[in-house]
Scaffold this active site. Sequence first.
Site, PDB file in Angstrom:
ATOM      1  N   CYS A   1       0.801  -1.221   0.000  1.00  0.00           N
ATOM      2  CA  CYS A   1       0.000   0.000   0.000  1.00  0.00           C
ATOM      3  C   CYS A   1       0.832   1.269   0.000  1.00  0.00           C
ATOM      4  O   CYS A   1       0.262   2.364  -0.058  1.00  0.00           O
ATOM      5  CB  CYS A   1      -0.954  -0.007   1.193  1.00  0.00           C
ATOM      6  SG  CYS A   1      -2.118  -1.388   1.153  1.00  0.00           S
TER       7      CYS A   1
ATOM      8  N   HIS B   1      -9.803   2.676  -0.540  1.00  0.00           N
ATOM      9  CA  HIS B   1      -8.384   2.324  -0.474  1.00  0.00           C
ATOM     10  C   HIS B   1      -8.015   1.499  -1.702  1.00  0.00           C
ATOM     11  O   HIS B   1      -8.324   0.301  -1.780  1.00  0.00           O
ATOM     12  CB  HIS B   1      -8.122   1.528   0.804  1.00  0.00           C
ATOM     13  CG  HIS B   1      -6.681   1.279   1.102  1.00  0.00           C
ATOM     14  ND1 HIS B   1      -5.665   1.569   0.217  1.00  0.00           N
ATOM     15  CD2 HIS B   1      -6.071   0.759   2.207  1.00  0.00           C
ATOM     16  CE1 HIS B   1      -4.509   1.245   0.754  1.00  0.00           C
ATOM     17  NE2 HIS B   1      -4.720   0.759   1.962  1.00  0.00           N
TER      18      HIS B   1
ATOM     19  N   LYS C   1      -9.398   8.668   1.777  1.00  0.00           N
ATOM     20  CA  LYS C   1      -9.955   7.322   1.643  1.00  0.00           C
ATOM     21  C   LYS C   1     -11.403   7.282   2.110  1.00  0.00           C
ATOM     22  O   LYS C   1     -12.150   6.368   1.751  1.00  0.00           O
ATOM     23  CB  LYS C   1      -9.120   6.314   2.433  1.00  0.00           C
ATOM     24  CG  LYS C   1      -7.739   6.036   1.850  1.00  0.00           C
ATOM     25  CD  LYS C   1      -7.016   4.977   2.650  1.00  0.00           C
ATOM     26  CE  LYS C   1      -5.629   4.686   2.106  1.00  0.00           C
ATOM     27  NZ  LYS C   1      -4.669   5.785   2.365  1.00  0.00           N
TER      28      LYS C   1
ATOM     29  N   HIS D   1      -2.689   8.394   5.896  1.00  0.00           N
ATOM     30  CA  HIS D   1      -3.007   7.080   5.321  1.00  0.00           C
ATOM     31  C   HIS D   1      -4.470   6.768   5.636  1.00  0.00           C
ATOM     32  O   HIS D   1      -5.229   6.383   4.748  1.00  0.00           O
ATOM     33  CB  HIS D   1      -2.087   6.010   5.891  1.00  0.00           C
ATOM     34  CG  HIS D   1      -2.310   4.664   5.291  1.00  0.00           C
ATOM     35  ND1 HIS D   1      -1.977   4.376   3.990  1.00  0.00           N
ATOM     36  CD2 HIS D   1      -2.860   3.531   5.812  1.00  0.00           C
ATOM     37  CE1 HIS D   1      -2.313   3.118   3.722  1.00  0.00           C
ATOM     38  NE2 HIS D   1      -2.841   2.584   4.804  1.00  0.00           N
TER      39      HIS D   1
ATOM     40  N   PHE E   1       0.665  -3.408   4.517  1.00  0.00           N
ATOM     41  CA  PHE E   1       0.924  -4.766   4.976  1.00  0.00           C
ATOM     42  C   PHE E   1       2.344  -5.169   4.562  1.00  0.00           C
ATOM     43  O   PHE E   1       2.812  -4.832   3.477  1.00  0.00           O
ATOM     44  CB  PHE E   1      -0.076  -5.744   4.374  1.00  0.00           C
ATOM     45  CG  PHE E   1      -1.456  -5.642   4.965  1.00  0.00           C
ATOM     46  CD1 PHE E   1      -1.682  -4.996   6.168  1.00  0.00           C
ATOM     47  CD2 PHE E   1      -2.540  -6.200   4.315  1.00  0.00           C
ATOM     48  CE1 PHE E   1      -2.960  -4.912   6.712  1.00  0.00           C
ATOM     49  CE2 PHE E   1      -3.818  -6.129   4.843  1.00  0.00           C
ATOM     50  CZ  PHE E   1      -4.030  -5.474   6.050  1.00  0.00           C
TER      51      PHE E   1
ATOM     52  N   GLU F   1      -1.072   5.411  13.369  1.00  0.00           N
ATOM     53  CA  GLU F   1      -0.730   6.617  12.625  1.00  0.00           C
ATOM     54  C   GLU F   1      -0.784   7.848  13.527  1.00  0.00           C
ATOM     55  O   GLU F   1       0.090   8.734  13.451  1.00  0.00           O
ATOM     56  CB  GLU F   1      -1.698   6.769  11.446  1.00  0.00           C
ATOM     57  CG  GLU F   1      -1.337   7.864  10.480  1.00  0.00           C
ATOM     58  CD  GLU F   1      -2.187   7.836   9.221  1.00  0.00           C
ATOM     59  OE1 GLU F   1      -1.937   8.688   8.357  1.00  0.00           O
ATOM     60  OE2 GLU F   1      -3.084   6.987   9.112  1.00  0.00           O
TER      61      GLU F   1
END
Length: 420
Positions: free
Chosen positions: A170, A347, A342, A310, A406, A321
Site C-alpha cells: 500500500c 483504499h 480514503k 493514510h 501490509f 498513525e
Amino acid sequence: MTGRRSVVTGVGVIAPGGGSREEFWTRIVGGKPAIRRISVFDPAPFRSQVAAECDFDPLAHGFTPREFRRLDRFVLMAMACADEAFADSGLTREEIDHDRMGVSLGSAVGATIRLEDEYVVASDHGRHWEVEARHALPFLYSALVPASGASELAVRFGACGPAAVVSTGCTSGIDSIGHAHSLIQDGEADIMIAGASDAPISPITVACFDAIRATTPSNDDPERASRPFDADRKGFVLGEGAAVLIVEELEHALARDARIYCEITGSAARANGFHMTGLRPDGFELGEAISEALDQARLDPAEIGYVSAHGSGTKQNDRHETAAYKRALGAAARRVPISSIKSVIGHSLGAIGSIEMAACALVIERGVLPPTANLTTPDPHCDLDYIPVVAREATVAHALSAGSGFGGFQSAMIFSRFRG
C-alpha cells in the site's frame, strides 16, 4: 550528482467518482463518498460487499478494442492518467530527449482482474486441476508480470531512460514517486512519468481481505462505510484507481517555462520488521520515516501546513498513525490539519499513495484542504485535527503524506510550494 531538484509539472488522476484530475478534486473537496455495492460481480457470498469503483470506460478514453482486449484494467488506467499528466505538463514528444525520460510505476497487485478471469476460463470455474492453456488469451504473460505496466508506459511515450515497477504493497504509490525523485537527483533522468495504478476489485481480492476481516462489513449504507478515525469504523473500503505525475528536474522545467505545482523536498521509507499485518502501537517506524522526510526538506514540524493521512479506517492503523504523528511532529501534531481522502474514494491499495500525492499537489496550488468524510464521532485515541466532514481553506507551503502497508512498509513524502 548534487544540487539537482525535482518538481511536479503535470497531474493525471482516475479515481472513484472522477475520471479526470478536476472531477477527482471536486469529489474529494466536496467530501461526497463514491462508494457503492460492488457492481462488477455478485458480492453476495462475501462479508464485505461494498467498494469504491471507478466509472472508467477505456474505449471512451480513446483506447482501441485491441488495447482493451490485450491490456489489464490497471495498465489502461495508468496510461489514461499518464496521457492527462503529460498534456497538463505542456511537454511535447517532439521536443524532449527520450533518452532522459523514464518511468516509475507502482502497483500492489498488478493484473489481478485479468489473471483471475483467465484462470476461471481456463479451469472452467475451477473444475479442472489441469487447465487448458489454449482457452486463455494469448496475452496472459503480460498479465502475470507487473512490469507490463511500466513497459507499456515506456512504449507509449517513447521513454528510453530508467523504467521500473515499484511494488511495496500500500506504499507503492508514494515509493514510486520517491524512486523517480531519486533518479532525477542522481542525474539518471530529467523527466519521470511516475505514479501508480491498481484495479483489485475482484472476487479473489475481496476474499483475501474478508479472511483477515480487514474490510468493512457495513454493507447497508455504502456511502458511510469508510470512516477513518471515527469510533464507529469497522474496516477499510476496497477501491481502485490511478494517478500519474510528471516529475521533472527543476532546471529542465524552468528552461521551458513550465507551470510548477510543487517541489518534492523529502521522501523516506522504513520497514517495521515486526509482523505481516500487525503494527507497533507506538508508530515508531512511520514516525522515523516522517522525521527523515522532514530532515531532507530541512523543515521544522511546525512548518507543515497539511497532512494527507493514510487513514485507512481500521482501528489498528488509525491509532498507529496518530501515535506516529505525535512522535514525529511533537507539539505541532495537535495544530496541523490532517485528513483522509480514503473516506471518499476508498483504499486502492498500491495506487492510493500516488492519488494522495496528487491531492497534496492540488492542495498546495489551490489552498483548500479536503475533509475526512463520515468523521462524526472521533475515536478518543485519535485526538488530532482530522478535518471532519467539511473542507477548509488554508494556504499551504508544505504538505506531508504518510503511507502504511501490509508487510511493514512505512513511507512519507513532502511536497513544498516552489519558491525559486
